[in-house]
Each structure stands twice: as structure tokens, then as C-alpha cells.
Design a protein around this motif. Structure first.
Motif, short mmCIF file in Angstrom:
data_model
loop_
_atom_site.label_atom_id
_atom_site.label_comp_id
_atom_site.label_asym_id
_atom_site.label_seq_id
_atom_site.Cartn_x
_atom_site.Cartn_y
_atom_site.Cartn_z
N PRO A 84 -28.22 21.20 -71.49
CA PRO A 84 -28.83 19.90 -71.23
C PRO A 84 -29.43 19.88 -69.83
CG PRO A 84 -26.48 19.76 -70.84
CD PRO A 84 -26.75 21.15 -71.37
N THR A 85 -30.41 19.02 -69.62
CA THR A 85 -30.85 18.72 -68.27
C THR A 85 -30.01 17.54 -67.78
OG1 THR A 85 -33.09 19.48 -68.71
CG2 THR A 85 -32.78 18.05 -66.80
N ALA A 119 -35.50 23.31 -73.20
CA ALA A 119 -35.85 23.15 -74.60
C ALA A 119 -35.93 21.67 -74.95
CB ALA A 119 -34.82 23.86 -75.47
N ASN A 120 -36.20 21.36 -76.22
CA ASN A 120 -36.26 19.96 -76.62
C ASN A 120 -34.91 19.28 -76.43
OD1 ASN A 120 -38.99 20.00 -77.35
ND2 ASN A 120 -38.51 20.82 -79.37
N PHE A 151 -39.36 17.11 -72.55
CA PHE A 151 -40.51 16.22 -72.68
C PHE A 151 -40.45 15.00 -71.77
CE2 PHE A 151 -37.57 16.12 -76.30
CZ PHE A 151 -36.91 14.92 -76.05
N VAL A 152 -39.34 14.83 -71.01
CA VAL A 152 -39.27 13.71 -70.06
C VAL A 152 -39.31 14.19 -68.62
CG1 VAL A 152 -38.01 12.24 -71.68
CG2 VAL A 152 -36.74 13.62 -70.02
N LEU A 153 -39.57 15.48 -68.42
CA LEU A 153 -39.56 16.05 -67.07
C LEU A 153 -40.97 16.21 -66.53
CD1 LEU A 153 -36.96 18.93 -67.59
CD2 LEU A 153 -36.54 16.64 -66.67
N THR A 154 -41.12 15.97 -65.23
CA THR A 154 -42.39 16.29 -64.58
C THR A 154 -42.48 17.80 -64.40
OG1 THR A 154 -41.50 16.22 -62.33
CG2 THR A 154 -42.23 14.12 -63.29
N HIS A 187 -46.38 24.55 -74.24
CA HIS A 187 -47.44 23.63 -73.82
C HIS A 187 -48.62 23.83 -74.76
CE1 HIS A 187 -50.32 21.40 -71.35
NE2 HIS A 187 -49.30 20.96 -70.65
N PHE A 188 -49.39 22.78 -74.99
CA PHE A 188 -50.57 22.91 -75.88
C PHE A 188 -51.60 23.85 -75.28
CE2 PHE A 188 -54.69 21.75 -77.60
CZ PHE A 188 -54.42 21.64 -78.97
N SER A 189 -51.78 23.78 -73.99
CA SER A 189 -52.79 24.60 -73.32
C SER A 189 -52.34 26.06 -73.23
CB SER A 189 -53.05 24.07 -71.92
OG SER A 189 -53.71 25.04 -71.12
#
Length: 306
Positions: A14-15, A47-48, A53-56, A83-85
Motif C-alpha cells: 500500500p501507499t 500498483a492500483n 492513481f491518486v499520487l502526483t 501510463h497512456f503515453s
């Protein structure tokens, strides 16, 4: 570690946040120490289930560098760099490698409910990321991406993209997909892995899985199952799985990523089980049920910090 084959239990860390939702890096270190003490063969971060997804971007680097420096080679660490890119994913993957990651885990490019790319672009994506690094790539085949990745296509990626060699299969019918992937990919599929909190662990290992990426709260329990299976005692593994399945199911179906933090807080591993808004805190009755199920098994997490 160039020729190392990674097997066993690699749970997702976990983060860790404080009660105000800020990174708690000391708590992060304690979570990692617990996971190693609990028998993790390796660890996955960002990971998810790590709330990536909530981290800068700056926070991602803080967590990555803090964990890799703290682990200091005690176990291999997989860093999720999705990442999408293509260019950003390649940059993230190169940074993870330079920081000491043993492997990167990546979902195919997707955005929202509808933005997807073709198989040709997916192959180009993984090819360009592979060209940027020298460590293995694990493709995460999970429903959250909403991107169909057939076993023949995954086998093609394994054979044609240099560093693509591990696969975390979390789709419906995972065992059948693993079996087909292994048959089609042959030696190019170095690591066929189970995921989704081990809810399909035994069928997936029956199909040929050699690794399991689970939640981070009870690696000691998952290790017992996987070690028995690897030793050839499949009946013992099945018996152990039946013992731990209620907790696995409670995490998978009732709590999701919050389960790990709740159990870690209860056992004094971390101070706060905060998840970042807009994720909702666990309902007190759900928490009560999770702890009731966990206490029957007495996992290390409930006593490690006390």
C-alpha cells in the motif's frame, strides 16, 4: 539479476498516508519491513492497490525512491509504471530501473471508458518501452484497462518484444488463459502469474502459474499455500487455501485495496489506514467483519507492530 527468474509471492505494497492524506514515508518503510518479515519473495509498488492513481508524479518518485533505498536489495521490487503515453511510460520505466527496480509492471495504454488503441499500437508501445530499459516487463492483463488482450497476442508480444516476459493475468477465466498463453508462448513466457488477491490461486497454479501478486497484508498465509504447491504437495496447498480463502474472499469482494491498510493499522504496522478522497473510508461493519475473519487465522500483520 539479468538471468534471474522471479517466482513466488510478490504482494502489492500500500501507499501509506497520515490521517491528513499526506505521504507517511516512515510508515511506508514499516509496511515494507513487515511485508519482508512476513515472507514476501518480492514486493510490487505503485500498483492500483497502491492507489497509484491518486499520487502526483513527484509523490510517485518519493515512494519509489524511499522503498527501493529502504529495501536495499533484501528482496526484488517490481515498480508499476503504467501510463497512456508511450514516452512517459518509457521514462518512468527507465527511472525505476535506474533506482534499482527488478522489473516493471505495465497495463496496456487506455484512458477512461472508451479511449483505446489497436494491437499494432500496443505492440509498438511495449516495444518502445522495452527499448528504453534492460529489465523484464510484466504485462498486467486486468479488467480495469478494458483492453482485450488475447492469449495469442500476449504470446506474440512475449516472442517479439525483447523484455516482455512476465504476465499477470486477472481476467475472467484466468486459468484457461494462462494455460493457452504458456502453450503458445513457450520459453518466451518466463513468468505466468496469478493476481486479483489470489481469488483464483489454485486453478491458476494448476494451469502453470509460477508467481502470485496479491494484497500486502498476509504474505505469510499466501506463502504457506504457494510453498506447499511448489514442493509438490498439492493436497496440502488445497487444504491451506481453504483455510485462507474466507480472508482472501473478504478482501477481494468486500474491502478491496483498503483491506491491507486496515489490517496493518490494527496490528500496529502503520498509524493510519487513510485512503485518499474520493475513495471512501471502510464502513465500520465491514471493518469489523474483516478483522473477525482475519483473527481466526492469526496472520503476522495483527501482531507485528505490537
Amino acid at each position: 539479476m539479468a538471468n534471474t527468474i522471479y517466482r513466488g509471492v510478490f504482494p502489492v505494497a500500500p501507499t501509506v498516508f497520515d490521517d491528513n492524506g499526506r505521504l507517511d514515508l516512515e510508515g511506508q518503510k514499516r509496511a515494507i519491513d513487515f511485508m519482508i518479515d512476513a515472507g514476501s519473495n518480492g514486493i510490487c509498488i505503485l500498483a492500483n492497490f497502491s492507489e497509484q492513481f491518486v499520487l502526483t508524479d513527484a509523490e510517485r518518485i518519493q515512494v519509489q525512491d524511499t522503498v527501493l533505498n529502504h529495501v536495499a536489495g533484501r528482496v526484488p521490487v517490481i515498480v508499476t509504471t503504467t501510463h497512456f503515453s508511450t514516452d512517459i511510460c518509457a521514462e518512468r520505466s527507465r527511472a525505476a530501473q535506474n533506482a534499482g527496480a527488478a522489473m516493471v509492471m505495465i497495463m496496456p495504454p487506455y484512458h477512461g471508458a472508451t479511449i483505446r488503441v489497436s494491437e499494432r499500437q500496443i505492440q509498438e508501445f511495449f516495444g518502445r518501452v522495452s527499448d528504453a530499459i534492460d529489465i523484464p516487463i510484466m504485462i498486467q492483463d486486468a479488467p480495469v484497462a478494458g483492453t482485450p488482450l488475447s492469449a495469442p497476442f500476449l504470446a506474440k508480444l512475449a516472442k517479439e518484444v525483447k523484455n516482455v516476459s512476465y504476465f499477470k493475468i486477472e481476467t475472467a477465466g484466468a486459468a484457461s488463459k494462462l494455460r493457452e498463453l504458456i502453450e503458445l508462448g513457450g520459453d518466451a513466457v518466463v513468468g505466468p502469474w496469478d493476481g486479483e488477491e489470489a481469488i483464483t490461486l489454485i486453478p491458476d497454479f494448476d494451469a502453470g502459474a509460477t508467481g502470485a501478486m496479491t494484497g500486502g497484508a498476509y504474505p505469510d498465509g499466501i506463502r504457506k499455500i504457494v510453498d506447499a504447491y511448489a514442493a509438490g504437495d498439492t493436497e496440502k496447498a488445497a487444504d491451506l487455501y481453504m483455510q485462507w480463502l474466507p480472508l482472501i474472499n473478504y478482501e477481494n469482494r468486500q474491502c478491496g485495496l483498503a483491506a491491507c491498510k486496515t489490517l496493518m493499522k490494527e496490528g500496529g504496522v502503520i498509524k493510519s489506514d487513510m485512503v485518499r478522497h474520493p475513495l471512501a473510508p471502510m464502513h465500520p461493519k465491514v471493518r469489523e467483519g474483516l478483522l473477525r475473519v482475519a483473527r481466526r487465522l492469526d496472520p503476522l500483520v495483527l501482531s507485528w507492530g505490537k
